[in-house]
Design a protein around this motif. Structure first.
Motif, mmCIF file in Angstrom:
data_model
loop_
_atom_site.group_PDB
_atom_site.id
_atom_site.type_symbol
_atom_site.label_atom_id
_atom_site.label_comp_id
_atom_site.label_asym_id
_atom_site.label_seq_id
_atom_site.Cartn_x
_atom_site.Cartn_y
_atom_site.Cartn_z
ATOM 1 N N ALA A 124 -54.785 129.509 107.024
ATOM 2 C CA ALA A 124 -55.894 130.376 106.788
ATOM 3 C C ALA A 124 -55.892 131.751 107.097
ATOM 4 N N ASP A 125 -56.412 132.651 106.423
ATOM 5 C CA ASP A 125 -56.697 133.970 106.452
ATOM 6 C C ASP A 125 -56.891 134.448 107.921
ATOM 7 N N ASP A 126 -57.916 133.729 108.540
ATOM 8 C CA ASP A 126 -58.648 133.947 109.702
ATOM 9 C C ASP A 126 -58.732 132.512 110.262
ATOM 10 N N PRO A 127 -57.652 131.797 110.983
ATOM 11 C CA PRO A 127 -57.750 130.502 111.552
ATOM 12 C C PRO A 127 -58.950 130.430 112.380
ATOM 13 N N LEU A 128 -59.494 131.601 113.226
ATOM 14 C CA LEU A 128 -60.575 131.221 114.299
ATOM 15 C C LEU A 128 -61.789 131.836 113.694
ATOM 16 N N ALA A 129 -61.786 131.956 112.358
ATOM 17 C CA ALA A 129 -63.213 132.184 111.912
ATOM 18 C C ALA A 129 -64.356 131.420 112.321
ATOM 19 N N GLY A 130 -65.464 131.720 112.742
ATOM 20 C CA GLY A 130 -66.713 131.302 112.974
ATOM 21 C C GLY A 130 -66.615 130.530 114.261
ATOM 22 N N LEU A 131 -65.703 130.993 115.211
ATOM 23 C CA LEU A 131 -65.535 130.501 116.717
ATOM 24 C C LEU A 131 -66.438 131.455 117.505
ATOM 25 N N ASP A 132 -66.967 131.143 118.455
ATOM 26 C CA ASP A 132 -67.465 131.769 119.606
ATOM 27 C C ASP A 132 -66.432 132.225 120.463
ATOM 28 N N ASP A 133 -66.984 132.843 121.672
ATOM 29 C CA ASP A 133 -65.839 133.065 122.724
ATOM 30 C C ASP A 133 -65.409 131.713 123.386
ATOM 31 N N ALA A 134 -66.185 130.855 123.584
ATOM 32 C CA ALA A 134 -66.014 129.646 124.240
ATOM 33 C C ALA A 134 -64.908 128.817 123.265
ATOM 34 N N GLY A 135 -65.293 129.013 122.075
ATOM 35 C CA GLY A 135 -64.315 128.359 121.131
ATOM 36 C C GLY A 135 -62.865 128.772 121.167
ATOM 37 N N ARG A 136 -62.861 130.220 121.057
ATOM 38 C CA ARG A 136 -61.623 130.957 121.295
ATOM 39 C C ARG A 136 -60.896 130.790 122.379
ATOM 40 N N ALA A 137 -61.755 130.509 123.336
ATOM 41 C CA ALA A 137 -60.946 130.414 124.733
ATOM 42 C C ALA A 137 -60.245 128.944 124.723
ATOM 43 N N ARG A 138 -61.026 127.976 124.359
ATOM 44 C CA ARG A 138 -60.501 126.715 124.103
ATOM 45 C C ARG A 138 -59.240 126.571 123.182
ATOM 46 N N VAL A 139 -59.143 127.384 122.142
ATOM 47 C CA VAL A 139 -58.079 127.399 121.164
ATOM 48 C C VAL A 139 -56.685 128.107 121.899
ATOM 49 N N ALA A 140 -57.141 129.057 122.804
ATOM 50 C CA ALA A 140 -56.232 129.585 123.535
ATOM 51 C C ALA A 140 -55.494 128.711 124.801
ATOM 52 N N GLU A 141 -56.351 127.873 125.287
ATOM 53 C CA GLU A 141 -55.734 126.911 126.118
ATOM 54 C C GLU A 141 -55.013 125.921 125.453
ATOM 55 N N LEU A 142 -55.757 125.520 124.425
ATOM 56 C CA LEU A 142 -54.595 124.398 123.767
ATOM 57 C C LEU A 142 -53.132 125.169 123.204
ATOM 58 N N ASP A 143 -53.158 126.304 122.730
ATOM 59 C CA ASP A 143 -51.828 126.928 122.634
ATOM 60 C C ASP A 143 -50.922 127.017 123.702
ATOM 61 N N LEU A 144 -51.454 127.278 124.736
ATOM 62 C CA LEU A 144 -50.570 127.293 126.012
ATOM 63 C C LEU A 144 -50.115 126.019 126.530
ATOM 64 N N THR A 145 -51.114 124.993 126.380
ATOM 65 C CA THR A 145 -50.723 123.565 126.549
ATOM 66 C C THR A 145 -49.746 122.984 125.663
ATOM 67 N N TRP A 146 -49.969 123.315 124.450
ATOM 68 C CA TRP A 146 -49.076 122.855 123.399
ATOM 69 C C TRP A 146 -47.495 123.338 123.382
ATOM 70 N N ALA A 147 -47.523 124.646 123.684
ATOM 71 C CA ALA A 147 -46.210 125.359 123.962
ATOM 72 C C ALA A 147 -45.361 124.582 125.081
ATOM 73 N N GLU A 148 -45.953 123.972 125.785
ATOM 74 C CA GLU A 148 -45.127 123.479 126.923
ATOM 75 C C GLU A 148 -45.171 121.991 126.774
ATOM 76 N N ARG A 149 -45.692 121.472 125.937
ATOM 77 C CA ARG A 149 -45.936 119.942 126.048
ATOM 78 C C ARG A 149 -45.707 119.306 124.485
ATOM 79 N N SER A 150 -45.279 120.178 123.671
ATOM 80 C CA SER A 150 -44.852 119.661 122.303
ATOM 81 C C SER A 150 -43.579 119.317 121.986
ATOM 82 N N GLY A 151 -42.422 119.355 123.143
ATOM 83 C CA GLY A 151 -41.346 118.926 122.684
ATOM 84 C C GLY A 151 -41.137 117.345 122.136
ATOM 85 N N TYR A 152 -41.814 116.445 122.748
ATOM 86 C CA TYR A 152 -41.817 115.075 122.450
ATOM 87 C C TYR A 152 -42.275 115.092 120.888
#
Length: 394
Positions: A206-234
Motif C-alpha cells: 500500500a502507498d501508506d501501510p500505516l494509514a489509520g493507525l494511532d500512536d499505540a498501533g504504530r508502536a505495535r507495528v514497530a515492535e513486530l518489525d523488530l521481533t520479525w527481523a530476529e525470528r523470521s529465519g524459520y
C-alpha cells in the motif's frame, strides 16, 4: 476408512530412544545464550527429559480416548479429538491449531469446554482436528494445501460429524483457516474466535501501510518489525525450501526438537514475560510429528500460503468475530477490521502465542463470553447418510 492411529508401535519408541542416546551435538559459541538459537544446555536438558521422563504412552492414552479418524472428500484419514457434551444446549465448536502445534494442545480444555460445571456457562461439543499434513492427519502427498483447501476440508469434517452450524476458533495459522471457513459458507458459522491473529499486519504494497493507525498501533507495528527481523529465519526457509529442511527434521529427533523449540519460547526465556510452556506439553507435539514423520509435510504450509495472506486483504465474511490478544501478539485492530467483522477485541498482558498452553483460563473466559453474546444454537443434525467416521464418539 482410515484405521485408528494408536498405539504407536513399541519398536518406534525404542528407536527414538536409541536415536536420542546417539545424538551428535554441535559446537556452539561460548556465551552466545539464545542470540544464536537454542543454547546447548537448554536443549540437552530437554532432550534428556524426552528420553528418560516424558511418557508418550500417557499422552497417547489421552489422545486415543477422544480420537476419531474421518475420511473427507479431499483427504482420507483426518484425525481429530472429538468429545461431546452431555448438555442439550451444547454448541459445536471447531478448534483449529497452527504450526508447530497439534490437537494435544487442547487436551486440558476438553473437560472445561464440554462440562463446565455451571449451568450459566456455555457448553460445547468439541472437535479439534489435526490439520492435514500434521501429525496423525498426515502426511499430505500432493500440493495445494493452502488456507482455502484446509478450510474446505475442515468444513467437510464438521459435516461428517453431523454439525451443520458451529463456532470456529483458531490460533496462529488457525486464525487464518477458521475465518476462511466462515467466508466460504457464512451461514454455517455462528461466530469466529481467534487468538495469535497472524494476519492483522500492514500491507507493505500500500502507498501508506500505516494509514489509520494511532500512536499505540504504530508502536505495535514497530515492535513486530523488530521481533520479525530476529525470528523470521524459520519462516523464510519453510516458505521457500521446506523439503530441504524436512529431511533433517524427519531424521534427527534433536534437530526436530531444536527447530520447534525456537517458536515455543521467546529467544531469552529468562527475561520474557510470556508464560513458559511445560516440557511435557511441548514434547507431546514434537513426539506426534516424530512418530508420524510429518515435520516436513507440516512445514509445507508456509510454502503453500502466500506471504500476502498475512496482510488481511480478503473481504469480511460478515460473521461476528472475536480477537484475543495475549502477551507477544501483534495484531492491530484497524488491519483486522479490513477482513473481519470484529465485534470483540480483548487484550491481556500475560500468556503468549499458544493460548491453550500459556493462558488457558484467559482463552476459556474469552471464548465463553463471546459464545454467550451470540445466543444459544445447538447446531446439531444427524450424521448424514454415508458419513464416514472411525473411532469412539463422545
Amino acid at each position: 476408512m482410515a484405521p485408528n492411529p494408536f498405539p504407536v508401535p513399541q519398536a518406534e519408541i525404542d528407536r527414538l530412544h536409541a536415536r536420542l542416546d546417539d545424538t551428535r551435538w554441535p559446537d556452539v559459541p561460548s556465551g552466545a545464550g539464545w542470540s544464536y538459537g537454542v543454547p546447548p544446555d537448554h536443549l540437552r536438558e530437554l532432550a534428556d527429559h524426552w528420553r528418560h521422563r516424558f511418557d508418550w504412552r500417557a499422552v497417547e492414552e489421552r489422545l486415543a480416548a477422544d480420537s476419531v479418524v474421518v475420511d473427507t472428500p479431499d483427504h482420507a484419514g483426518v484425525h481429530a479429538l472429538y468429545r461431546r457434551s452431555t448438555r442439550s444446549d451444547a454448541v459445536p465448536l471447531l478448534l483449529v491449531h497452527g504450526w508447530p502445534s497439534t490437537p494435544a494442545d487442547f487436551l486440558d480444555l476438553l473437560g472445561p469446554l464440554t462440562e463446565p460445571g455451571d449451568a450459566a456457562l456455555p457448553a460445547f461439543h468439541v472437535v479439534a482436528p489435526s490439520l492435514p499434513g500434521f501429525g496423525f492427519s498426515g502426511p499430505t502427498r500432493d500440493l495445494g494445501w493452502d488456507v482455502d483447501r484446509h478450510a474446505r476440508c475442515l468444513a467437510d469434517l464438521m459435516s461428517a460429524l453431523g454439525h451443520e452450524r458451529f463456532l470456529a476458533q483458531g490460533g496462529d495459522f488457525g486464525s487464518m483457516i477458521a475465518p476462511e471457513i466462515a467466508r466460504r459458507d457464512p451461514g454455517r458459522v455462528l461466530g469466529v474466535h481467534v487468538n495469535a491473529l497472524v494476519g492483522a499486519f500492514p500491507d507493505v504494497t500500500a502507498d501508506d501501510p500505516l494509514a489509520g493507525l494511532d500512536d499505540a498501533g504504530r508502536a505495535r507495528v514497530a515492535e513486530l518489525d523488530l521481533t520479525w527481523a530476529e525470528r523470521s529465519g524459520y519462516a523464510a526457509i519453510q516458505g521457500t525450501r521446506p523439503s530441504t529442511a524436512g529431511y533433517a527434521m524427519t531424521d534427527s529427533p534433536v534437530g526436530l526438537l531444536a527447530w520447534h523449540r525456537e517458536w515455543f519460547v521467546d529467544y531469552d526465556p529468562d527475561t520474557t514475560g510470556q508464560t513458559p510452556v511445560e516440557p511435557d506439553a511441548y514434547l507431546a507435539d514434537v513426539a506426534s510429528f516424530w512418530f508420524t514423520r510429518t515435520a516436513g509435510s507440516a512445514m509445507r504450509l508456509y510454502k503453500e500460503v502466500p506471504a500476502s495472506s498475512f496482510c488481511e486483504t480478503r473481504p469480511p465474511s460478515g460473521v461476528p468475530t472475536a480477537v484475543l490478544n495475549l502477551l507477544g501478539d501483534h495484531g492491530v485492530r484497524v488491519f483486522a477490521e479490513r477482513s473481519h467483522r470484529v465485534v470483540r477485541w480483548t487484550e491481556h498482558d500475560r500468556g503468549g502465542h499458544f493460548a491453550s498452553l500459556q493462558a488457558p483460563d484467559l482463552l476459556l473466559d474469552d471464548l465463553r463470553a463471546f459464545a454467550h453474546s451470540l445466543g444459544p444454537d445447538s447446531g446439531d443434525r444427524p450424521v448424514p447418510q454415508g458419513g464416514r467416521v472411525t473411532g469412539e464418539q463422545r
